[in-house]
Scaffold this motif. Structure first.
Motif, mmCIF file in Angstrom:
data_model
loop_
_atom_site.group_PDB
_atom_site.id
_atom_site.type_symbol
_atom_site.label_atom_id
_atom_site.label_comp_id
_atom_site.label_asym_id
_atom_site.label_seq_id
_atom_site.Cartn_x
_atom_site.Cartn_y
_atom_site.Cartn_z
ATOM 1 N N THR A 1 -8.307 -1.197 4.020
ATOM 2 C CA THR A 1 -9.734 -1.292 4.325
ATOM 3 C C THR A 1 -9.963 -2.489 5.251
ATOM 4 O O THR A 1 -9.038 -3.272 5.502
ATOM 5 C CB THR A 1 -10.562 -1.486 3.033
ATOM 6 O OG1 THR A 1 -10.189 -2.730 2.451
ATOM 7 C CG2 THR A 1 -10.325 -0.358 2.046
ATOM 8 N N CYS B 1 0.820 -1.224 0.000
ATOM 9 C CA CYS B 1 0.000 0.000 0.000
ATOM 10 C C CYS B 1 0.854 1.274 0.000
ATOM 11 O O CYS B 1 0.424 2.317 0.481
ATOM 12 C CB CYS B 1 -0.992 0.009 1.163
ATOM 13 S SG CYS B 1 -2.267 -1.242 1.029
ATOM 14 N N ASN C 1 -6.695 1.271 0.838
ATOM 15 C CA ASN C 1 -7.770 2.257 0.812
ATOM 16 C C ASN C 1 -7.309 3.439 -0.043
ATOM 17 O O ASN C 1 -6.561 4.288 0.402
ATOM 18 C CB ASN C 1 -8.114 2.716 2.223
ATOM 19 C CG ASN C 1 -9.313 3.634 2.247
ATOM 20 O OD1 ASN C 1 -9.760 4.120 1.215
ATOM 21 N ND2 ASN C 1 -9.840 3.863 3.439
ATOM 22 N N MET C 2 -7.763 3.463 -1.297
ATOM 23 C CA MET C 2 -7.349 4.512 -2.232
ATOM 24 C C MET C 2 -8.426 5.578 -2.397
ATOM 25 O O MET C 2 -8.411 6.344 -3.347
ATOM 26 C CB MET C 2 -6.964 3.890 -3.567
ATOM 27 C CG MET C 2 -5.748 2.997 -3.428
ATOM 28 S SD MET C 2 -4.978 2.509 -4.966
ATOM 29 C CE MET C 2 -6.252 1.554 -5.722
ATOM 30 N N SER C 3 -9.336 5.650 -1.439
ATOM 31 C CA SER C 3 -10.378 6.662 -1.456
ATOM 32 C C SER C 3 -9.752 8.049 -1.290
ATOM 33 O O SER C 3 -8.732 8.210 -0.627
ATOM 34 C CB SER C 3 -11.348 6.399 -0.299
ATOM 35 O OG SER C 3 -12.120 7.537 -0.028
ATOM 36 N N ASN C 4 -10.363 9.049 -1.900
ATOM 37 C CA ASN C 4 -9.899 10.428 -1.716
ATOM 38 C C ASN C 4 -10.001 10.859 -0.259
ATOM 39 O O ASN C 4 -9.353 11.809 0.156
ATOM 40 C CB ASN C 4 -10.699 11.382 -2.603
ATOM 41 C CG ASN C 4 -10.317 11.274 -4.055
ATOM 42 O OD1 ASN C 4 -9.229 10.820 -4.387
ATOM 43 N ND2 ASN C 4 -11.203 11.679 -4.928
ATOM 44 N N ASN C 5 -10.821 10.174 0.541
ATOM 45 C CA ASN C 5 -10.994 10.506 1.955
ATOM 46 C C ASN C 5 -9.980 9.800 2.855
ATOM 47 O O ASN C 5 -9.923 10.073 4.049
ATOM 48 C CB ASN C 5 -12.399 10.132 2.421
ATOM 49 C CG ASN C 5 -13.459 10.880 1.658
ATOM 50 O OD1 ASN C 5 -13.186 11.807 0.924
ATOM 51 N ND2 ASN C 5 -14.696 10.465 1.814
ATOM 52 N N ALA C 6 -9.210 8.856 2.308
ATOM 53 C CA ALA C 6 -8.254 8.088 3.119
ATOM 54 C C ALA C 6 -7.081 8.971 3.532
ATOM 55 O O ALA C 6 -6.493 9.665 2.703
ATOM 56 C CB ALA C 6 -7.747 6.885 2.336
#
Length: 87
Positions: free
Chosen positions: A58, A19, A64-69
């Motif tokens: 996650t 990651c 977790n490649m979310s913009n919120n991570a």
């Protein structure tokens, strides 16, 4: 200096097993104005940025490649060199 956003279009390389990720960019930046003793300054410099990060996982264990991570850890280096002319 004008707002600079060349790094916004950089595509990071991400290692799915750790990651971790990184990206870099380099672009010319004009010097367009100044204040006080630097009023009327002109010139340009080359800006280079290098960035690295480690993403959280996650609940299922994937990156977790979310913009919120929020990265677990991150590194940034931004450098520039060039020439200027003072009036």
């Amino acid at each position: 200096l004008p707002r600079y956003s060349a790094g916004n279009s950089a595509n990071p390389t991400i290692n799915q097993s750790s990651c971790s990720g990184s990206f870099s960019y380099s672009a010319p930046v004009p010097i367009v104005s100044g204040t006080g003793a630097y009023a009327g300054i002109t010139g340009s410099f080359n800006l280079t940025g290098q960035f690295a990060f480690i993403l959280p996982r996650t609940k299922s264990g994937s990156c977790n490649m979310s913009n919120n991570a929020n990265p677990i850890s991150q590194y940034a280096s931004v450098m520039g060199s060039g020439s200027v002319t003072l009036p």
